[in-house]
Design a protein around this motif. Structure first.
Motif, PDB file in Angstrom:
ATOM      1  N   LEU A 167       0.895  -1.479  -0.071  1.00 14.83           N
ATOM      2  CA  LEU A 167       0.056   0.011  -0.053  1.00 14.83           C
ATOM      3  C   LEU A 167       0.897   1.246  -0.129  1.00 14.83           C
ATOM      4  CD1 LEU A 167      -2.918   1.013   0.113  1.00 14.83           C
ATOM      5  CD2 LEU A 167      -2.644   1.008   2.625  1.00 14.83           C
ATOM      6  N   GLN A 168       0.888   2.037  -1.246  1.00 14.15           N
ATOM      7  CA  GLN A 168       1.534   3.156  -1.053  1.00 14.15           C
ATOM      8  C   GLN A 168       0.858   4.485  -0.393  1.00 14.15           C
ATOM      9  OE1 GLN A 168       4.507   3.081  -2.982  1.00 14.15           O
ATOM     10  NE2 GLN A 168       4.100   0.925  -2.853  1.00 14.15           N
ATOM     11  N   THR A 169       1.571   5.291   0.362  1.00 18.62           N
ATOM     12  CA  THR A 169       0.676   6.502   1.143  1.00 18.62           C
ATOM     13  C   THR A 169       1.819   7.549   1.004  1.00 18.62           C
ATOM     14  OG1 THR A 169       1.931   5.699   3.349  1.00 18.62           O
ATOM     15  CG2 THR A 169      -0.270   4.920   2.921  1.00 18.62           C
ATOM     16  N   GLY A 170       1.253   8.664   1.395  1.00 19.72           N
ATOM     17  CA  GLY A 170       2.265  10.023   1.241  1.00 19.72           C
ATOM     18  C   GLY A 170       2.789  10.431  -0.153  1.00 19.72           C
ATOM     19  N   LYS A 171       2.005  10.030  -0.977  1.00 21.65           N
ATOM     20  CA  LYS A 171       2.297  10.346  -2.463  1.00 21.65           C
ATOM     21  C   LYS A 171       1.438  11.687  -3.032  1.00 21.65           C
ATOM     22  CE  LYS A 171       4.843   6.984  -2.348  1.00 21.65           C
ATOM     23  NZ  LYS A 171       6.284   7.320  -2.036  1.00 21.65           N
ATOM     24  N   ARG A 172       0.599  12.215  -2.144  1.00 18.10           N
ATOM     25  CA  ARG A 172      -0.206  13.445  -2.678  1.00 18.10           C
ATOM     26  C   ARG A 172       0.640  14.242  -3.190  1.00 18.10           C
ATOM     27  NH1 ARG A 172      -5.166  15.541  -0.111  1.00 18.10           N
ATOM     28  NH2 ARG A 172      -4.665  14.409   1.830  1.00 18.10           N
ATOM     29  N   GLU A 173       1.831  14.628  -2.882  1.00 13.86           N
ATOM     30  CA  GLU A 173       2.574  15.506  -3.569  1.00 13.86           C
ATOM     31  C   GLU A 173       3.682  15.099  -4.449  1.00 13.86           C
ATOM     32  OE1 GLU A 173       2.073  18.822  -2.315  1.00 13.86           O
ATOM     33  OE2 GLU A 173       0.637  18.218  -1.189  1.00 13.86           O
ATOM     34  N   VAL A 174       3.547  13.793  -4.982  1.00 12.66           N
ATOM     35  CA  VAL A 174       4.218  13.173  -5.895  1.00 12.66           C
ATOM     36  C   VAL A 174       4.157  13.956  -7.347  1.00 12.66           C
ATOM     37  CG1 VAL A 174       3.165  11.214  -6.842  1.00 12.66           C
ATOM     38  CG2 VAL A 174       5.588  11.254  -6.431  1.00 12.66           C
ATOM     39  N   THR A 175       5.266  14.193  -8.074  1.00 13.85           N
ATOM     40  CA  THR A 175       5.117  14.677  -9.532  1.00 13.85           C
ATOM     41  C   THR A 175       5.732  13.636 -10.441  1.00 13.85           C
ATOM     42  OG1 THR A 175       7.123  16.174  -9.202  1.00 13.85           O
ATOM     43  CG2 THR A 175       4.886  17.103  -8.594  1.00 13.85           C
ATOM     44  N   ILE A 176       5.705  13.962 -11.754  1.00  9.48           N
ATOM     45  CA  ILE A 176       6.473  13.090 -12.446  1.00  9.48           C
ATOM     46  C   ILE A 176       7.332  13.881 -13.230  1.00  9.48           C
ATOM     47  CG2 ILE A 176       6.236  12.261 -14.967  1.00  9.48           C
ATOM     48  CD1 ILE A 176       3.409  11.207 -14.226  1.00  9.48           C
TER      49      ILE A 176
END
Length: 137
Positions: free
Chosen positions: A59-68
């Motif tokens: 389960l992946q969490t803390g990815k709200r701010e992730v960008t490509i």
């Protein structure tokens, strides 16, 4: 994973919107979908996320701010994005991207339900495997 079929819609345009954190897929028929980077990241088709069998997903969490940060084509059938958290092993085939685009509401709901079941939040930092467990508040 099924391969591409003649029915798989291949986008005529792919736009990375860094500010709004969405990947826009444009199709020849005029349809256009905006896939949030976070959704792409938490449903990455990589072994690191999916595991090697059912029930082994991480389960992946803390990815709200992730960008490509970068995106590359793989042959004529897929995209391989590099995310700002360093994740770069997911290869997103056109059929997977289309499926995610049309089912994104359902995928979001499933993701949020998984978070709730695990008792974590979207913004909980990922615990690295082997890291000491313990919470600091």
């Amino acid at each position: 994973m099924s391969g591409l079929t003649p029915d798989t819609p291949v986008p005529t345009g792919v736009v990375v919107h860094s500010k709004s954190r969405v990947l826009e897929l444009q199709y020849a028929n005029g349809d256009s979908y905006r896939l949030p980077f976070e959704l792409l990241r938490v449903y990455s088709p990589s072994a690191e996320v999916m595991g090697h069998g059912p029930g082994q997903e991480t389960l992946q969490t803390g990815k709200r701010e992730v960008t490509i940060t970068m995106i590359e084509g793989v042959g004529n059938y897929a995209l391989q994005p590099t995310f700002s958290d360093g994740h770069a092993t997911g290869i997103y085939s056109w059929d997977l991207l289309y499926d995610m685009a049309v089912r994104q509401d359902e995928l979001w709901a499933a993701y949020l339900a998984k978070l709730q079941a695990a008792g974590v939040d979207r913004d909980t930092p990922m615990v690295q495997a082997g890291a000491a467990h313990g919470h600091c508040h």
